[in-house]
Design a protein around this motif. Structure first.
Motif, PDB file in Angstrom:
ATOM      1  N   ILE A   1       0.828  -1.200   0.000  1.00  0.00           N
ATOM      2  CA  ILE A   1       0.000   0.000   0.000  1.00  0.00           C
ATOM      3  C   ILE A   1       0.868   1.257   0.000  1.00  0.00           C
ATOM      4  O   ILE A   1       1.946   1.297   0.604  1.00  0.00           O
ATOM      5  CB  ILE A   1      -0.954   0.009   1.215  1.00  0.00           C
ATOM      6  N   VAL A   2       0.399   2.264  -0.708  1.00  0.00           N
ATOM      7  CA  VAL A   2       1.059   3.567  -0.745  1.00  0.00           C
ATOM      8  C   VAL A   2       0.026   4.619  -0.329  1.00  0.00           C
ATOM      9  O   VAL A   2      -1.016   4.761  -0.966  1.00  0.00           O
ATOM     10  CB  VAL A   2       1.603   3.891  -2.159  1.00  0.00           C
ATOM     11  N   LEU A   3       0.298   5.320   0.754  1.00  0.00           N
ATOM     12  CA  LEU A   3      -0.625   6.344   1.238  1.00  0.00           C
ATOM     13  C   LEU A   3      -0.549   7.580   0.341  1.00  0.00           C
ATOM     14  O   LEU A   3       0.516   7.978  -0.109  1.00  0.00           O
ATOM     15  CB  LEU A   3      -0.305   6.719   2.682  1.00  0.00           C
ATOM     16  N   GLU A   4      -1.701   8.167   0.109  1.00  0.00           N
ATOM     17  CA  GLU A   4      -1.769   9.339  -0.765  1.00  0.00           C
ATOM     18  C   GLU A   4      -2.615  10.416  -0.090  1.00  0.00           C
ATOM     19  O   GLU A   4      -3.754  10.166   0.305  1.00  0.00           O
ATOM     20  CB  GLU A   4      -2.401   8.944  -2.105  1.00  0.00           C
ATOM     21  N   ALA A   5      -2.067  11.597   0.061  1.00  0.00           N
ATOM     22  CA  ALA A   5      -2.779  12.715   0.681  1.00  0.00           C
ATOM     23  C   ALA A   5      -3.394  13.596  -0.407  1.00  0.00           C
ATOM     24  O   ALA A   5      -2.714  13.982  -1.364  1.00  0.00           O
ATOM     25  CB  ALA A   5      -1.818  13.541   1.541  1.00  0.00           C
ATOM     26  N   ARG A   6      -4.694  13.892  -0.262  1.00  0.00           N
ATOM     27  CA  ARG A   6      -5.384  14.719  -1.248  1.00  0.00           C
ATOM     28  C   ARG A   6      -6.234  15.771  -0.548  1.00  0.00           C
ATOM     29  O   ARG A   6      -6.823  15.515   0.498  1.00  0.00           O
ATOM     30  CB  ARG A   6      -6.295  13.856  -2.133  1.00  0.00           C
ATOM     31  N   ASP A   7      -6.317  16.936  -1.152  1.00  0.00           N
ATOM     32  CA  ASP A   7      -7.240  17.966  -0.676  1.00  0.00           C
ATOM     33  C   ASP A   7      -8.633  17.660  -1.217  1.00  0.00           C
ATOM     34  O   ASP A   7      -8.790  17.119  -2.319  1.00  0.00           O
ATOM     35  CB  ASP A   7      -6.791  19.347  -1.165  1.00  0.00           C
ATOM     36  N   PHE A   8      -9.661  17.974  -0.425  1.00  0.00           N
ATOM     37  CA  PHE A   8     -11.029  17.778  -0.899  1.00  0.00           C
ATOM     38  C   PHE A   8     -11.933  18.832  -0.271  1.00  0.00           C
ATOM     39  O   PHE A   8     -11.611  19.427   0.772  1.00  0.00           O
ATOM     40  CB  PHE A   8     -11.532  16.371  -0.556  1.00  0.00           C
ATOM     41  N   ASP A   9     -13.068  19.036  -0.930  1.00  0.00           N
ATOM     42  CA  ASP A   9     -14.050  20.013  -0.466  1.00  0.00           C
ATOM     43  C   ASP A   9     -15.101  19.271   0.346  1.00  0.00           C
ATOM     44  O   ASP A   9     -15.891  18.488  -0.189  1.00  0.00           O
ATOM     45  CB  ASP A   9     -14.691  20.716  -1.667  1.00  0.00           C
ATOM     46  N   LEU A  10     -15.131  19.519   1.661  1.00  0.00           N
ATOM     47  CA  LEU A  10     -16.051  18.805   2.535  1.00  0.00           C
ATOM     48  C   LEU A  10     -17.507  19.110   2.180  1.00  0.00           C
ATOM     49  O   LEU A  10     -18.365  18.219   2.212  1.00  0.00           O
ATOM     50  CB  LEU A  10     -15.771  19.165   4.000  1.00  0.00           C
ATOM     51  N   ALA A  11     -17.776  20.352   1.822  1.00  0.00           N
ATOM     52  CA  ALA A  11     -19.152  20.723   1.488  1.00  0.00           C
ATOM     53  C   ALA A  11     -19.644  19.949   0.264  1.00  0.00           C
ATOM     54  O   ALA A  11     -20.770  19.442   0.234  1.00  0.00           O
ATOM     55  CB  ALA A  11     -19.235  22.229   1.234  1.00  0.00           C
ATOM     56  N   VAL A  12     -18.783  19.841  -0.752  1.00  0.00           N
ATOM     57  CA  VAL A  12     -19.154  19.097  -1.967  1.00  0.00           C
ATOM     58  C   VAL A  12     -19.340  17.620  -1.638  1.00  0.00           C
ATOM     59  O   VAL A  12     -20.272  16.968  -2.133  1.00  0.00           O
ATOM     60  CB  VAL A  12     -18.080  19.276  -3.053  1.00  0.00           C
TER      61      VAL A  12
END
Length: 208
Positions: free
Chosen positions: A170-181
């Motif tokens: 496994i390779v961990l990946e950090a991503r930004d996301f819009d909680l409201a969406v």
């Protein structure tokens, strides 16, 4: 009278060897104890010399080692049982590892089989949403299908991640996301299911 003839002859031969070699001899044997019980003993014999340095006789000590022998035998038996238990544990661990690998392989194969039709569903809903003739209600339904498909695709990918984690890949990946969406998409997917059961489902995001 203490030992059978063949044993007595062996002891006598050992005594004669001491006279010849002038060395100390030690050996184990069994002898009858008072009451007839046989005991394990250690014979220690050494020569003694006259004034001319010639072996004049033997001096010997008999040490009762019955309890020591019993302890050694009990220790050997405990070690044998421990080795058996460890071998059994290793066998169980190997079976569990094999079962875990089979499970991971099965999960990987199944999820890959699901990915193809799911990508087809998402592709078709993408095309459907490009149709400008859709009514607002039809568009909402199509968007709900698409978001549900995206959620299912995410679930499939998470199952793949579990398989990768179990195999150490496994390779961990950090991503930004819009909680409201994210909440809005989830809400659209759940609203129709709630309505089918006569329930009201809603989400609210605090300002700021």
């Amino acid at each position: 009278d203490l030992w059978p003839r063949e044993i007595a002859e062996a002891y006598l031969a050992s005594d004669r060897e001491i006279f010849v070699s002038s060395n100390v001899h030690r050996y184990q044997g069994r002898t009858a104890h008072i009451g007839g019980e046989e005991r394990d003993v250690l014979f220690s014999k050494a020569p003694f010399f006259d004034e001319n340095g010639v072996v004049a006789g033997l001096v010997g000590v008999i040490t009762d080692i019955t309890e020591r022998k019993r302890f050694e035998e009990a220790l050997l038996e405990s070690n044998r049982k421990l080795e058996q238990s460890m071998a059994h544990a290793r066998a169980l661990a190997e079976k569990a590892d094999a079962a875990n690998k089979a499970k991971s392989e099965f999960m990987t194969n199944v999820t890959h089989e699901l990915l193809t039709p799911m990508n087809g569903v998402l592709g078709m809903t993408d095309l459907l949403l490009m149709d400008e003739s859709l009514t607002e209600e039809q568009r909402q339904y199509a968007e709900c299908i698409h978001s549900s498909g995206e959620s299912l695709l995410g679930l499939i990918n998470r199952i793949l991640d579990i398989s990768k984690a179990e195999s150490g890949k496994i390779v961990l990946e950090a991503r930004d996301f819009d909680l409201a969406v994210l909440l809005e998409t989830f809400s659209h997917a759940m609203e129709h299911r709630a309505e089918e059961k006569g329930l009201l489902f809603s989400t609210r995001i605090a300002s700021g």
